[in-house]
Design a protein around this motif. Structure first.
Motif, short mmCIF file in Angstrom:
data_model
loop_
_atom_site.label_atom_id
_atom_site.label_comp_id
_atom_site.label_asym_id
_atom_site.label_seq_id
_atom_site.Cartn_x
_atom_site.Cartn_y
_atom_site.Cartn_z
N ASP A 256 0.72 -1.26 0.00
CA ASP A 256 -0.01 0.06 0.01
C ASP A 256 0.84 1.11 -0.09
N GLY A 257 1.60 1.39 -0.60
CA GLY A 257 2.81 2.49 -0.56
C GLY A 257 3.12 2.82 0.62
N ASP A 258 3.20 1.96 1.54
CA ASP A 258 3.63 2.11 2.98
C ASP A 258 2.83 3.31 3.79
N ARG A 259 1.62 3.08 3.01
CA ARG A 259 0.73 4.38 3.90
C ARG A 259 0.21 3.74 5.20
N ALA A 260 -0.14 4.77 6.04
CA ALA A 260 -0.74 4.49 7.30
C ALA A 260 -2.37 4.13 7.10
N ASN A 261 -2.93 5.02 5.95
CA ASN A 261 -4.11 4.79 5.57
C ASN A 261 -4.22 4.68 3.96
N PRO A 262 -4.25 3.29 3.68
CA PRO A 262 -4.12 2.72 2.22
C PRO A 262 -5.21 3.43 1.30
N LYS A 263 -6.23 4.09 1.95
CA LYS A 263 -7.43 4.65 1.10
C LYS A 263 -7.16 6.07 0.94
N ALA A 264 -5.85 6.62 1.36
CA ALA A 264 -5.85 8.08 1.32
C ALA A 264 -4.50 8.23 0.41
N GLU A 265 -4.40 8.94 -0.69
CA GLU A 265 -3.43 9.46 -1.47
C GLU A 265 -2.37 10.11 -0.56
N THR A 266 -2.64 11.02 0.27
CA THR A 266 -1.32 11.68 1.20
C THR A 266 -1.72 11.12 2.47
N SER A 267 -0.64 10.23 2.78
CA SER A 267 -0.85 9.54 4.22
C SER A 267 0.55 9.45 4.88
N PRO A 268 0.78 9.53 5.85
CA PRO A 268 2.13 9.43 6.64
C PRO A 268 2.66 8.06 6.32
N ARG A 269 3.70 8.02 6.21
CA ARG A 269 4.57 6.75 5.84
C ARG A 269 5.63 6.45 7.10
N SER A 270 5.89 5.09 7.00
CA SER A 270 6.87 4.48 8.29
C SER A 270 8.27 4.82 7.88
N THR A 271 8.84 4.24 8.76
CA THR A 271 10.60 4.42 8.77
C THR A 271 10.96 2.98 8.47
N ASP A 272 10.10 2.07 8.32
CA ASP A 272 10.45 0.64 8.17
C ASP A 272 9.42 -0.14 7.01
N PRO A 273 9.34 0.29 5.80
CA PRO A 273 8.23 -0.24 4.85
C PRO A 273 8.44 -1.73 4.73
#
Length: 500
Positions: A256-273
């Motif tokens: 999911d592009g490492d998104r915290a919210n897979p349904k949101a285009e802009t969503s914070p990402r982690s440091t360990d995908p």
């Protein structure tokens, strides 16, 4: 080149000067005779001339008879043909429509740009277009085109599960598909139609149980070695792009592009995908386990699959033609970075950021004859201000895209349209709304630049391609409206657009 001409002059012989200025007696007598008898002198002189001529003729006859005098001849020469061009150049028409006013808008800061006729390539407007400038997200047009050239529109990105080297071990192998989704069946991420991690887990559990009956899966190795997993962020890009949710770390394995919210285009990402993907896969394995195949205490580690490992399952992304729309319409940075790395790997390079400088220009030059001079490719998303692309190179590529040649119709069809789709859906408002539906372009924005590059059907029906880059540290978002107005001005001029 000047030439000098040399002339020879005959210098007349003079008589010796007379002493005292007096004539000699002989000279005086003859002079007096000539003055007194001019008619006699004239008759006698003529007779003497004829006598001499007759004698000369005899002498000449004797001379000719004894020794013939060769008569010089002049060889006929033909002047060399003057070179002429095989085809006379077509004169450019006089154009009178200026966009100097909108181009001088202070909101555009340091503006560079290029406008061409799409059909002929004739330059209509050039404003420093040969100098490289940062691209912002218009870089994605280069990445998309390079991907089409190297991968083909039907290319799909695979994610595999293979047998491990020890009993109870399986390996999850990523090849750069950020769309792989951990959402359950029936739910869609921002990447509609993406492959499901749950499907991959179900395949793996069934195949593993058949191959290793009675030996539960106790360890999952996470393989993100398709390129160096540590080479995942360009230092010229702020980390806030990740924490605010515009881009993930560029690893070959993630969900999911490492998104915290897979349904949101802009969503914070982690440091360990990679670790995030491993945890999601463990959960999917347990959900797929009919009982006894997956150990309750199964763990993860990082490593690499062996080349001869037996396959246990595979899922594939949507075709590239679909991924391009998912990248270009919302300007997805993560997908752009992944495609750039995959182009590098398939082109024979190592998939690192550094390799993009060879892989991307090489693909564009080989496939579309886009000049590599001035191209500096630092990343795939355009987030780095260190990228450099001359607007003239961008419009050269856009001519091929607009024509839909060499499979680039899939790029053309994936681009935003003014007032209708993607990042242009809400652009070109008010007086600028006149171009809605007539401008197809890729937007770009970083802290130091706003950009717009694409093509239009102008008011006179002519198709123009254009690239505009407004560059300045701390540039304001008002530059977007100024770029829209500049584009509308070019639309109004059409083929009458003047470079003055």
């Amino acid at each position: 080149m000047s030439r000098r001409e040399v002339r020879e002059r005959a210098t007349p012989r003079g008589s010796a000067p007379q002493q005292g200025g007096q004539e000699t007696p002989e000279a005086g007598g003859l002079s007096a005779f000539f003055r007194k008898h001019p008619v006699a002198w004239l008759a006698g002189g003529l007779g003497l001339v004829f006598a001499l001529l007759g004698t000369g003729a005899v002498f000449a006859g004797v001379a000719v008879a004894s020794a013939p005098v060769p008569v010089p001849t002049t060889a006929a020469t033909t002047a060399p043909a003057r070179p002429t061009p095989s085809a006379l150049p077509t004169p450019s028409r006089l154009r009178t429509c200026s966009i100097a006013g909108p181009a001088a808008d202070p909101r555009l800061a340091n503006l560079t740009g290029s406008v061409l006729r799409a059909d002929t390539g004739e330059v209509l407007w050039d404003h420093g277009a040969s100098a490289g400038v940062p691209t912002a997200s218009t870089m994605k047009l280069l990445i998309a085109s390079a991907a089409v050239a190297v991968l083909h529109p039907d290319f799909q990105i695979a994610t595999n599960v293979v047998d491990g080297s020890t009993a109870g071990t399986i390996v999850l192998v990523g090849h750069g598909d950020p769309t792989l989704s951990a959402l359950p069946t029936g739910q869609e991420s921002v990447y509609t139609g993406a492959p499901k991690l749950s499907d991959l887990a179900s395949q793996a559990v069934a195949a593993y149980a058949t191959r290793h009956p009675g030996v539960p899966i106790s360890q999952v190795v996470l393989d993100a070695s398709y390129w160096n997993p540590g080479d995942n962020w360009d230092p010229s890009v702020k980390q806030s792009e990740r924490t605010q949710g515009y881009q993930s770390l560029t690893t070959a394995l993630q969900v999911d592009g490492d998104r915290a919210n897979p349904k949101a285009e802009t969503s914070p990402r982690s440091t360990d995908p990679i670790g995030h993907a491993g945890a999601a896969f463990i959960a999917a394995l347990k959900n797929a386990d009919p009982g006894g195949v997956v150990d309750n205490s199964v763990t993860t580690s990082t490593g690499s699959a062996i080349s001869t490992a037996a396959g246990l399952g595979e899922v594939r992304s949507q075709p590239l033609r679909t991924l391009l729309g998912q990248m270009l319409l919302p300007s997805d940075n993560t997908l752009a970075e992944m495609l750039a790395r995959i182009v590098s790997k398939v082109s024979g390079f190592d998939g690192t950021y550094a390799s993009l400088q060879q892989a991307i220009p090489g693909a564009l030059t080989d496939a579309y004859q886009i000049p590599a001079q001035g191209l500096k490719i630092v990343d795939g998303s355009g987030e780095s201000a260190n990228n450099q692309v001359p607007p003239a190179a961008m419009t050269s590529l856009l001519r091929v895209i607009q024509a839909g040649r060499l499979n680039l119709d899939v790029v053309k069809d994936a681009m935003p349209v003014a007032g209708k789709s993607g990042t242009l859906a809400s652009r070109f408002t008010g007086a600028n709304a006149v171009v809605r539906g007539n401008v197809t372009a890729k937007t770009g924005w970083i802290d130091t630049e706003y950009a717009l590059a694409g093509f239009m059907t102008a008011a006179d029906g002519k198709v123009l391609v254009f690239a505009f880059d407004a560059v300045r540290p701390g540039i304001k978002s008002t530059a977007m409206a100024a770029l829209d107005s500049l584009t509308v001005a070019a639309y109004g001029c059409g083929d009458n657009l003047s470079n003055n």
